[in-house]
Design a protein around this motif. Sequence first.
Motif, PDB file in Angstrom:
ATOM      1  N   MET A 167       0.831  -1.205   0.000  1.00  0.00           N
ATOM      2  CA  MET A 167       0.000   0.000   0.000  1.00  0.00           C
ATOM      3  C   MET A 167       0.865   1.253   0.000  1.00  0.00           C
ATOM      4  SD  MET A 167      -3.072  -1.275   0.070  1.00  0.00           S
ATOM      5  CE  MET A 167      -4.058   0.180   0.429  1.00  0.00           C
ATOM      6  N   GLU A 219       1.336   5.061   0.999  1.00  0.00           N
ATOM      7  CA  GLU A 219       0.917   6.169   1.875  1.00  0.00           C
ATOM      8  C   GLU A 219       1.476   7.429   1.220  1.00  0.00           C
ATOM      9  OE1 GLU A 219       1.704   7.946   6.360  1.00  0.00           O
ATOM     10  OE2 GLU A 219       2.718   6.126   5.749  1.00  0.00           O
ATOM     11  N   HIS A 255       3.645   0.387   2.683  1.00  0.00           N
ATOM     12  CA  HIS A 255       3.254  -0.458   3.813  1.00  0.00           C
ATOM     13  C   HIS A 255       2.747  -1.799   3.305  1.00  0.00           C
ATOM     14  CE1 HIS A 255       3.424   2.796   6.826  1.00  0.00           C
ATOM     15  NE2 HIS A 255       2.946   3.569   5.860  1.00  0.00           N
ATOM     16  N   ALA A 256       2.740  -2.792   4.182  1.00  0.00           N
ATOM     17  CA  ALA A 256       2.179  -4.109   3.886  1.00  0.00           C
ATOM     18  C   ALA A 256       0.863  -4.239   4.649  1.00  0.00           C
ATOM     19  CB  ALA A 256       3.147  -5.203   4.321  1.00  0.00           C
ATOM     20  N   ALA A 257      -0.172  -4.669   3.933  1.00  0.00           N
ATOM     21  CA  ALA A 257      -1.473  -4.878   4.563  1.00  0.00           C
ATOM     22  C   ALA A 257      -2.004  -6.252   4.180  1.00  0.00           C
ATOM     23  CB  ALA A 257      -2.471  -3.805   4.114  1.00  0.00           C
ATOM     24  N   PRO A 313      -7.384  -4.491   0.455  1.00  0.00           N
ATOM     25  CA  PRO A 313      -6.661  -4.535   1.727  1.00  0.00           C
ATOM     26  C   PRO A 313      -7.609  -4.538   2.918  1.00  0.00           C
ATOM     27  CG  PRO A 313      -6.665  -2.313   0.872  1.00  0.00           C
ATOM     28  CD  PRO A 313      -7.291  -3.186  -0.191  1.00  0.00           C
ATOM     29  N   ARG A 335      -6.135  -2.273   8.312  1.00  0.00           N
ATOM     30  CA  ARG A 335      -4.877  -1.814   8.915  1.00  0.00           C
ATOM     31  C   ARG A 335      -3.680  -2.477   8.240  1.00  0.00           C
ATOM     32  NH1 ARG A 335      -5.720   2.415  12.129  1.00  0.00           N
ATOM     33  NH2 ARG A 335      -7.631   2.186  13.285  1.00  0.00           N
ATOM     34  N   THR A 336      -2.586  -1.728   8.200  1.00  0.00           N
ATOM     35  CA  THR A 336      -1.315  -2.278   7.728  1.00  0.00           C
ATOM     36  C   THR A 336      -0.709  -3.127   8.848  1.00  0.00           C
ATOM     37  OG1 THR A 336      -0.014  -0.416   8.533  1.00  0.00           O
ATOM     38  CG2 THR A 336      -0.906  -0.237   6.283  1.00  0.00           C
ATOM     39  N   THR A 366      -5.599   1.879   6.391  1.00  0.00           N
ATOM     40  CA  THR A 366      -5.399   1.796   4.939  1.00  0.00           C
ATOM     41  C   THR A 366      -6.419   2.598   4.147  1.00  0.00           C
ATOM     42  OG1 THR A 366      -6.768  -0.194   4.713  1.00  0.00           O
ATOM     43  CG2 THR A 366      -4.398  -0.517   5.101  1.00  0.00           C
ATOM     44  N   TYR A 425       7.192  -5.616  -1.776  1.00  0.00           N
ATOM     45  CA  TYR A 425       6.957  -4.245  -2.240  1.00  0.00           C
ATOM     46  C   TYR A 425       7.352  -4.127  -3.721  1.00  0.00           C
ATOM     47  CZ  TYR A 425      11.853  -4.452  -0.912  1.00  0.00           C
ATOM     48  OH  TYR A 425      13.154  -4.862  -0.768  1.00  0.00           O
ATOM     49  N   CYS A 476       6.626  -2.590   8.928  1.00  0.00           N
ATOM     50  CA  CYS A 476       5.961  -3.570   8.056  1.00  0.00           C
ATOM     51  C   CYS A 476       6.981  -4.572   7.529  1.00  0.00           C
ATOM     52  CB  CYS A 476       5.255  -2.866   6.892  1.00  0.00           C
ATOM     53  SG  CYS A 476       3.750  -1.984   7.351  1.00  0.00           S
TER      54      CYS A 476
END
Length: 98
Positions: A7, A9, A34-36, A46, A49-50, A56, A79, A91
Motif C-alpha cells: 500500500m 501512503e 506499507h504491507a497490509a 486490503p 490496517r497495515t 489503509t 513491495y 511492516c
Amino acid sequence: MSVIIAMHEFDTPSHARTAHGPGHDAGAPVRRVHAAPAAPGTTTEPGPRTLCGKDTFAMRAAGPPAAPPAGSPAGPPWYPPGEASLVCPSCDAAMDDG
C-alpha cells in the motif's frame, strides 16, 4: 500468512478509495510503502490496517511486486521494485517474521 497487499501512503492528504478505484490524485509523492493483509474473502482488497497498524482507508494499492530474476533462490520482495527506500521498517520487520 494471508495475501499481502503493498500500500502507498502519500505525503499529501487524499480522498479515500472508492468502489470505482483510488481517490488519490495521480502523481502525488509516495511517503511510505506499507504491507497490509488482504480483507477476508478477497485477495485484491486490503484489510483496514497495515502490519504496522496504520489505517489503509486513505492509501492506494501499490501494485504487484516484481517477479524474481531467473535462477534467483529468493522470492520477490513484497513491495514494488524501485521502492525499497520507501518501505516502512515496521511492516518490513513483520514480513521478515512471517
